[in-house]
Motif scaffolding. Structure first.
Motif, short mmCIF file in Angstrom:
data_model
loop_
_atom_site.label_atom_id
_atom_site.label_comp_id
_atom_site.label_asym_id
_atom_site.label_seq_id
_atom_site.Cartn_x
_atom_site.Cartn_y
_atom_site.Cartn_z
N ASP A 1 1.27 -1.67 6.22
CA ASP A 1 0.21 -0.67 6.41
C ASP A 1 0.19 0.35 5.27
O ASP A 1 -0.85 0.98 5.02
N ASP A 2 1.33 0.51 4.59
CA ASP A 2 1.41 1.50 3.50
C ASP A 2 1.19 0.88 2.12
O ASP A 2 1.28 1.57 1.11
N LEU A 3 0.90 -0.43 2.06
CA LEU A 3 0.67 -1.06 0.76
C LEU A 3 -0.51 -0.44 -0.01
O LEU A 3 -0.47 -0.37 -1.24
N PRO A 4 -1.56 0.05 0.70
CA PRO A 4 -2.63 0.74 -0.04
C PRO A 4 -2.11 1.96 -0.81
O PRO A 4 -2.68 2.32 -1.85
N ALA A 5 -1.05 2.59 -0.33
CA ALA A 5 -0.48 3.74 -1.05
C ALA A 5 0.10 3.30 -2.39
O ALA A 5 0.15 4.08 -3.34
N ALA A 6 0.51 2.03 -2.47
CA ALA A 6 1.03 1.48 -3.72
C ALA A 6 -0.10 0.92 -4.59
O ALA A 6 0.16 0.38 -5.67
N GLY A 7 -1.33 1.06 -4.10
CA GLY A 7 -2.49 0.63 -4.89
C GLY A 7 -3.09 -0.69 -4.48
O GLY A 7 -4.14 -1.08 -5.00
N TYR A 8 -2.46 -1.41 -3.56
CA TYR A 8 -2.94 -2.75 -3.21
C TYR A 8 -4.26 -2.68 -2.43
O TYR A 8 -4.35 -2.04 -1.39
N LYS A 9 -5.28 -3.34 -2.98
CA LYS A 9 -6.58 -3.43 -2.34
C LYS A 9 -6.56 -4.54 -1.29
O LYS A 9 -6.01 -5.62 -1.52
N LYS B 1 11.92 2.17 -11.17
CA LYS B 1 10.91 3.22 -11.01
C LYS B 1 10.12 3.02 -9.72
O LYS B 1 9.75 3.99 -9.05
N VAL B 2 9.86 1.76 -9.34
CA VAL B 2 9.15 1.49 -8.09
C VAL B 2 9.99 1.94 -6.90
O VAL B 2 9.48 2.59 -5.97
N ALA B 3 11.28 1.58 -6.91
CA ALA B 3 12.17 1.98 -5.81
C ALA B 3 12.23 3.50 -5.69
O ALA B 3 12.17 4.06 -4.58
N GLN B 4 12.34 4.19 -6.82
CA GLN B 4 12.37 5.66 -6.81
C GLN B 4 11.05 6.23 -6.30
O GLN B 4 11.03 7.21 -5.54
N ALA B 5 9.94 5.61 -6.71
CA ALA B 5 8.62 6.10 -6.31
C ALA B 5 8.40 5.93 -4.80
O ALA B 5 7.78 6.79 -4.16
N VAL B 6 8.92 4.84 -4.23
CA VAL B 6 8.79 4.64 -2.78
C VAL B 6 9.59 5.70 -2.03
O VAL B 6 9.11 6.30 -1.06
N ASP B 7 10.82 5.96 -2.47
CA ASP B 7 11.64 7.00 -1.85
C ASP B 7 10.95 8.36 -1.94
O ASP B 7 10.92 9.12 -0.96
N ARG C 1 1.60 4.30 -7.24
CA ARG C 1 0.57 3.35 -7.68
C ARG C 1 0.79 2.96 -9.14
O ARG C 1 0.70 1.78 -9.50
N GLU C 2 1.10 3.92 -9.97
CA GLU C 2 1.31 3.62 -11.40
C GLU C 2 2.57 2.80 -11.61
O GLU C 2 2.60 1.89 -12.44
N ALA C 3 3.63 3.10 -10.86
CA ALA C 3 4.88 2.35 -10.99
C ALA C 3 4.69 0.91 -10.51
O ALA C 3 5.21 -0.05 -11.12
N THR C 4 3.96 0.75 -9.42
CA THR C 4 3.69 -0.60 -8.88
C THR C 4 2.90 -1.43 -9.88
O THR C 4 3.20 -2.61 -10.12
N ARG C 5 1.88 -0.82 -10.46
CA ARG C 5 1.05 -1.54 -11.43
C ARG C 5 1.86 -1.95 -12.65
O ARG C 5 1.72 -3.06 -13.16
N LEU D 1 9.87 -6.34 -3.65
CA LEU D 1 10.61 -5.10 -3.90
C LEU D 1 10.06 -3.96 -3.04
O LEU D 1 10.83 -3.15 -2.49
N LEU D 2 8.75 -3.88 -2.89
CA LEU D 2 8.16 -2.83 -2.05
C LEU D 2 8.63 -2.94 -0.61
O LEU D 2 8.93 -1.94 0.04
N HIS D 3 8.72 -4.17 -0.11
CA HIS D 3 9.21 -4.36 1.26
C HIS D 3 10.70 -4.03 1.37
O HIS D 3 11.13 -3.43 2.37
#
Length: 416
Positions: free
Chosen positions: A398-406, A340-346, A371-375, A389-391
């Motif tokens: 720079d796009d990690l905040p889009a995945a929710g990372y503070k 789901k994370v891989a699909q969400a990034v795409d 953000r929900e998939a990453t969490r 996996l995100l990388h």
């Protein structure tokens, strides 16, 4: 040093060490109980230094753990055998008295003799907070967090109160909570449950939603924590660290005793500041355990209302990780979360490329899904696997905040 004459006259003195060791070697004896056994053993040894006690009760194990145990309880109650030299007598039944009697009965049971240990009644539980006080507590917490306090002790205490209100952790569970136990966007927290009287090392992990108030408290605390651990050698994983007050070294993980002492001190200062400023006193319990019991009581009432059919929002862990469940089933859930994370990034990349504007509803929906998939993946696999996996899915730093990372959490994870 004992003599052969002593061995003949006081056989209990010679037999006691072997009896204590037998209890310590028992597989059912936990580390905590073992510490209590050693403590009681030292108390008995101190009593046996008194000639009158030794003459009367050292003649046999039956005498020592029978009437001798009664006398031991009475002596300690009168403050005559305090190992740390405390002179004040307890005004009510204490945990130490009950604990000592329990160990004395355990020794007598192991020796096969009747126990003379005094049975102390269980002290009444301190009253928990009334409903109106809990409501005021949330309001008070919000008001304090919005001030973004820079004082380390206060900033940390607000995190502690928030987490207790959200997830009802015990003091020890709070102390073992680390940076890695915070979700990327700080909206969830992992609590490794360590209930009393459970000897297994396999404990349930509950992932609880964190309220916006607690999230704000965490965002305020993390930069302060970063300053406290700067230059610290060794592990930097603990969420709650010392601010160098008293005997506790700056930046080191806060233990149970330190956390309790800090909470009591901060509550006193905060109540004084609020009242002194002309405001109404904050109805915060003076003890951390009293706070937890109050919230736990509210949680039970909430669950009872749900069971009765009352339509109220769910209050409980979002995810429960049980080490006793079949490993294959947990692996499947983790693999599904990774997919789901891989699909969400795409989907995020596609939405951004087609919309061309970060405020476009399509991009915003894609960010929320990511953000929900990453969490969800973090809850099952942790930050290392999630970030890797995100990388791999071509999400830049720079796009990690889009995945929710503070940013404060990423900084803390890097330091750890």
């Amino acid at each position: 040093m004992s003599t052969s004459t002593d061995e003949d006259r006081y056989p209990a003195v010679e037999e006691l060490p072997a009896l204590v060791q037998k209890v310590l070697d028992d597989p059912d004896t936990t580390d905590s109980v073992a510490d209590h056994v050693r403590w009681v053993y030292r108390t008995i040894q101190k009593a046996l230094e008194r000639e009158d006690y030794k003459e009367r009760y050292g003649t046999s194990v039956r005498e020592l753990l029978g009437p001798g145990a009664t006398a031991l309880c009475e002596l300690t109650d009168n403050g005559e055998l305090r190992l740390r030299g405390y002179k004040n007598n307890p005004k009510c039944v204490t945990t130490s008295q009950r604990r000592r009697s329990s160990i004395l009965r355990r020794l007598a049971r192991e020796a096969g003799v009747p126990s003379g240990a005094i049975s102390y009644p269980k002290p009444p539980r301190k009253p928990t907070m009334p409903a109106w006080a809990r409501s005021q507590l949330h309001n008070g917490l919000k008001a304090q967090v919005e001030k973004q306090p820079s004082d380390p002790g206060l900033a940390r205490m607000l995190v502690v109160v928030g987490l207790v209100l959200d997830a009802v952790p015990r003091t020890g569970e709070l102390c073992t909570c680390g940076i890695a136990d915070l979700a990327p966007d700080l909206s969830w927290v992992k609590i490794i449950r360590n209930p009393q009287a459970v000897t297994s090392n396999l404990h349930l992990t509950e992932v609880w939603p964190v309220s916006p108030i607690t999230q704000a408290a965490l965002e305020n605390w993390l930069p302060i924590r970063a300053q406290l651990i700067a230059g610290l050698q060794g592990s930097k994983n603990a969420l709650l660290v010392s601010h160098g007050h008293g005997a506790y070294r700056r930046g080191t993980p806060l233990g149970r005793k330190g956390l309790i002492e800090s909470y009591v001190a901060q509550v006193g200062e905060l109540k004084g500041a609020v009242t002194g400023g002309g405001g109404k006193g904050w109805e915060l319990p003076e003890g951390l355990e009293q706070l937890r019991l109050g919230v736990q009581e509210q949680h039970r009432n909430y669950a009872a209302e749900q069971a009765a059919g009352v339509k109220i929002p769910h209050w409980g862990p979002a995810v429960v990780l049980n080490p006793l469940l079949p490993e294959e089933g947990e692996k499947k859930k983790t693999m599904a979360a990774m997919a789901k994370v891989a699909q969400a990034v795409d989907a995020f990349h596609t939405a951004r490329a087609s919309a061309g504007d970060e405020t476009d509803p399509t991009v915003l929906r894609a960010r929320r899904t990511l953000r929900e998939a990453t969490r969800a993946l973090w809850a099952r696999a942790g930050h290392t696997t999630t970030l890797k996996l995100l990388h791999q899915a071509k999400l830049t730093n720079d796009d990690l905040p889009a995945a929710g990372y503070k940013a404060p959490l990423l900084d803390a994870l890097e330091r750890a």
